[in-house]
Design a protein around this motif. Structure first.
Motif, PDB file in Angstrom:
ATOM      1  N   ALA A   1       0.825  -1.203   0.000  1.00  0.00           N
ATOM      2  CA  ALA A   1       0.000   0.000   0.000  1.00  0.00           C
ATOM      3  C   ALA A   1       0.860   1.255   0.000  1.00  0.00           C
ATOM      4  O   ALA A   1       1.952   1.280   0.563  1.00  0.00           O
ATOM      5  CB  ALA A   1      -0.904   0.002   1.222  1.00  0.00           C
ATOM      6  N   ILE A   2       0.358   2.291  -0.630  1.00  0.00           N
ATOM      7  CA  ILE A   2       0.978   3.613  -0.566  1.00  0.00           C
ATOM      8  C   ILE A   2       0.209   4.351   0.525  1.00  0.00           C
ATOM      9  O   ILE A   2      -0.967   4.680   0.350  1.00  0.00           O
ATOM     10  CB  ILE A   2       0.876   4.342  -1.921  1.00  0.00           C
ATOM     11  CG1 ILE A   2       1.560   3.520  -3.003  1.00  0.00           C
ATOM     12  CG2 ILE A   2       1.460   5.749  -1.816  1.00  0.00           C
ATOM     13  CD1 ILE A   2       1.228   3.946  -4.409  1.00  0.00           C
ATOM     14  N   GLU A   3       0.849   4.562   1.647  1.00  0.00           N
ATOM     15  CA  GLU A   3       0.157   5.095   2.821  1.00  0.00           C
ATOM     16  C   GLU A   3      -0.480   6.458   2.584  1.00  0.00           C
ATOM     17  O   GLU A   3      -1.449   6.814   3.229  1.00  0.00           O
ATOM     18  CB  GLU A   3       1.114   5.153   4.013  1.00  0.00           C
ATOM     19  CG  GLU A   3       1.539   3.783   4.502  1.00  0.00           C
ATOM     20  CD  GLU A   3       0.367   2.905   4.938  1.00  0.00           C
ATOM     21  OE1 GLU A   3      -0.616   3.415   5.500  1.00  0.00           O
ATOM     22  OE2 GLU A   3       0.452   1.684   4.695  1.00  0.00           O
ATOM     23  N   GLY A   4       0.038   7.239   1.665  1.00  0.00           N
ATOM     24  CA  GLY A   4      -0.515   8.572   1.415  1.00  0.00           C
ATOM     25  C   GLY A   4      -1.638   8.608   0.403  1.00  0.00           C
ATOM     26  O   GLY A   4      -2.156   9.679   0.090  1.00  0.00           O
ATOM     27  N   VAL A   5      -2.030   7.471  -0.132  1.00  0.00           N
ATOM     28  CA  VAL A   5      -3.159   7.415  -1.067  1.00  0.00           C
ATOM     29  C   VAL A   5      -4.312   6.723  -0.355  1.00  0.00           C
ATOM     30  O   VAL A   5      -4.178   5.589   0.097  1.00  0.00           O
ATOM     31  CB  VAL A   5      -2.785   6.677  -2.373  1.00  0.00           C
ATOM     32  CG1 VAL A   5      -3.990   6.548  -3.288  1.00  0.00           C
ATOM     33  CG2 VAL A   5      -1.662   7.413  -3.092  1.00  0.00           C
ATOM     34  N   ARG A   6      -5.432   7.424  -0.228  1.00  0.00           N
ATOM     35  CA  ARG A   6      -6.591   6.930   0.524  1.00  0.00           C
ATOM     36  C   ARG A   6      -7.782   6.751  -0.394  1.00  0.00           C
ATOM     37  O   ARG A   6      -8.026   7.565  -1.276  1.00  0.00           O
ATOM     38  CB  ARG A   6      -6.990   7.918   1.626  1.00  0.00           C
ATOM     39  CG  ARG A   6      -5.858   8.403   2.498  1.00  0.00           C
ATOM     40  CD  ARG A   6      -5.349   7.290   3.360  1.00  0.00           C
ATOM     41  NE  ARG A   6      -4.158   7.722   4.054  1.00  0.00           N
ATOM     42  CZ  ARG A   6      -3.892   7.453   5.290  1.00  0.00           C
ATOM     43  NH1 ARG A   6      -4.706   6.737   6.000  1.00  0.00           N
ATOM     44  NH2 ARG A   6      -2.769   7.877   5.836  1.00  0.00           N
ATOM     45  N   LEU A   7      -8.531   5.684  -0.159  1.00  0.00           N
ATOM     46  CA  LEU A   7      -9.757   5.424  -0.907  1.00  0.00           C
ATOM     47  C   LEU A   7     -10.911   5.390   0.076  1.00  0.00           C
ATOM     48  O   LEU A   7     -10.837   4.732   1.112  1.00  0.00           O
ATOM     49  CB  LEU A   7      -9.670   4.097  -1.661  1.00  0.00           C
ATOM     50  CG  LEU A   7     -10.939   3.658  -2.397  1.00  0.00           C
ATOM     51  CD1 LEU A   7     -11.265   4.617  -3.524  1.00  0.00           C
ATOM     52  CD2 LEU A   7     -10.778   2.249  -2.938  1.00  0.00           C
ATOM     53  N   LYS A   8     -11.966   6.088  -0.255  1.00  0.00           N
ATOM     54  CA  LYS A   8     -13.167   6.098   0.581  1.00  0.00           C
ATOM     55  C   LYS A   8     -14.357   5.762  -0.310  1.00  0.00           C
ATOM     56  O   LYS A   8     -14.457   6.244  -1.439  1.00  0.00           O
ATOM     57  CB  LYS A   8     -13.348   7.478   1.213  1.00  0.00           C
ATOM     58  CG  LYS A   8     -14.579   7.594   2.072  1.00  0.00           C
ATOM     59  CD  LYS A   8     -14.689   9.004   2.638  1.00  0.00           C
ATOM     60  CE  LYS A   8     -16.004   9.171   3.367  1.00  0.00           C
ATOM     61  NZ  LYS A   8     -16.224  10.562   3.768  1.00  0.00           N
ATOM     62  N   ARG A   9     -15.276   4.929   0.228  1.00  0.00           N
ATOM     63  CA  ARG A   9     -16.485   4.563  -0.502  1.00  0.00           C
ATOM     64  C   ARG A   9     -17.678   4.899   0.365  1.00  0.00           C
ATOM     65  O   ARG A   9     -17.743   4.499   1.519  1.00  0.00           O
ATOM     66  CB  ARG A   9     -16.492   3.073  -0.816  1.00  0.00           C
ATOM     67  CG  ARG A   9     -17.693   2.616  -1.614  1.00  0.00           C
ATOM     68  CD  ARG A   9     -17.620   1.101  -1.866  1.00  0.00           C
ATOM     69  NE  ARG A   9     -18.600   0.658  -2.813  1.00  0.00           N
ATOM     70  CZ  ARG A   9     -19.856   0.348  -2.509  1.00  0.00           C
ATOM     71  NH1 ARG A   9     -20.289   0.441  -1.258  1.00  0.00           N
ATOM     72  NH2 ARG A   9     -20.684  -0.057  -3.439  1.00  0.00           N
ATOM     73  N   SER A  10     -18.627   5.637  -0.192  1.00  0.00           N
ATOM     74  CA  SER A  10     -19.847   5.955   0.542  1.00  0.00           C
ATOM     75  C   SER A  10     -21.052   5.718  -0.368  1.00  0.00           C
ATOM     76  O   SER A  10     -20.933   5.731  -1.590  1.00  0.00           O
ATOM     77  CB  SER A  10     -19.828   7.403   1.044  1.00  0.00           C
ATOM     78  OG  SER A  10     -19.751   8.298  -0.045  1.00  0.00           O
ATOM     79  N   ILE A  11     -22.188   5.481   0.269  1.00  0.00           N
ATOM     80  CA  ILE A  11     -23.434   5.252  -0.471  1.00  0.00           C
ATOM     81  C   ILE A  11     -24.445   6.297  -0.003  1.00  0.00           C
ATOM     82  O   ILE A  11     -25.177   6.071   0.960  1.00  0.00           O
ATOM     83  CB  ILE A  11     -23.976   3.826  -0.251  1.00  0.00           C
ATOM     84  CG1 ILE A  11     -22.928   2.816  -0.688  1.00  0.00           C
ATOM     85  CG2 ILE A  11     -25.281   3.619  -1.007  1.00  0.00           C
ATOM     86  CD1 ILE A  11     -23.309   1.388  -0.445  1.00  0.00           C
ATOM     87  N   PRO A  12     -24.481   7.458  -0.675  1.00  0.00           N
ATOM     88  CA  PRO A  12     -25.407   8.509  -0.257  1.00  0.00           C
ATOM     89  C   PRO A  12     -26.867   8.254  -0.643  1.00  0.00           C
ATOM     90  O   PRO A  12     -27.764   8.867  -0.090  1.00  0.00           O
ATOM     91  CB  PRO A  12     -24.868   9.757  -0.959  1.00  0.00           C
ATOM     92  CG  PRO A  12     -24.151   9.240  -2.144  1.00  0.00           C
ATOM     93  CD  PRO A  12     -23.605   7.894  -1.739  1.00  0.00           C
ATOM     94  N   ALA A  13     -27.113   7.340  -1.595  1.00  0.00           N
ATOM     95  CA  ALA A  13     -28.493   7.117  -2.033  1.00  0.00           C
ATOM     96  C   ALA A  13     -28.733   5.648  -2.358  1.00  0.00           C
ATOM     97  O   ALA A  13     -27.956   5.022  -3.067  1.00  0.00           O
ATOM     98  CB  ALA A  13     -28.790   7.963  -3.267  1.00  0.00           C
TER      99      ALA A  13
END
Length: 159
Positions: free
Chosen positions: A45-57
């Motif tokens: 992993a590249i510690e400075g690259v972040r992935l976020k997943r959200s489900i707003p709908a």
């Protein structure tokens, strides 16, 4: 990293030291790699690259005016943030449902558009190849819709 064993010898399984530009950047366990065979190694992993997943709908229910059908709609937001001081090429993978029945219709829209559908020869896997400059972020908006005729039931095992 992708490599081809062009040594003419079998590479035996075991620990391997991973280097880039002469600097050690990690270690991995190798499987046996035959002469001429291709292999992929993860450098971690590249510690400075972040992935976020959200489900707003997400919505379920009956739809239609003249003919009713059942429907599920979902929107997911995938956000890739680069906190490092270098640009990174990132491959984002996401799964969507796929149908094995004629009456179940599944559609999707993506912004930005997908780079590859059925990525890695796997049904329902979408891929985006993105360049994320240092200190920036990129969002992917993915909307899916599953619809089927009234009176039918959607069974478990959507993915």
């Amino acid at each position: 990293a992708e490599l081809t064993n062009d040594s003419g010898q079998i590479l035996l399984p075991g620990p391997a030291t991973l280097t880039r530009d002469g600097a050690m950047i990690g270690a991995a366990m190798l499987e046996t790699i035959a002469p001429g065979a291709k292999a992929k190694l993860g450098f971690g992993a590249i510690e400075g690259v972040r992935l976020k997943r959200s489900i707003p709908a997400r919505a379920e229910g009956d739809r239609g005016i003249f003919s009713k059908s059942n429907q599920i709609e979902e929107t997911a937001i995938l956000s890739v943030e680069n906190l490092t001081d270098a640009e990174w090429r990132v491959r984002v993978l996401e799964v969507i449902p796929y149908s094995e029945q004629e009456e179940l219709i599944i559609t999707f829209t993506a912004d930005p558009p997908v780079t590859e559908q059925d990525a890695n020869d796997k049904r329902g896997v979408l891929a985006w190849n993105l360049n994320i400059p240092a200190g920036t972020s990129q969002e992917i908006t993915l909307s899916t819709r599953e619809s089927w005729p009234e009176g039918k039931e959607l069974q478990a095992g959507r993915y």
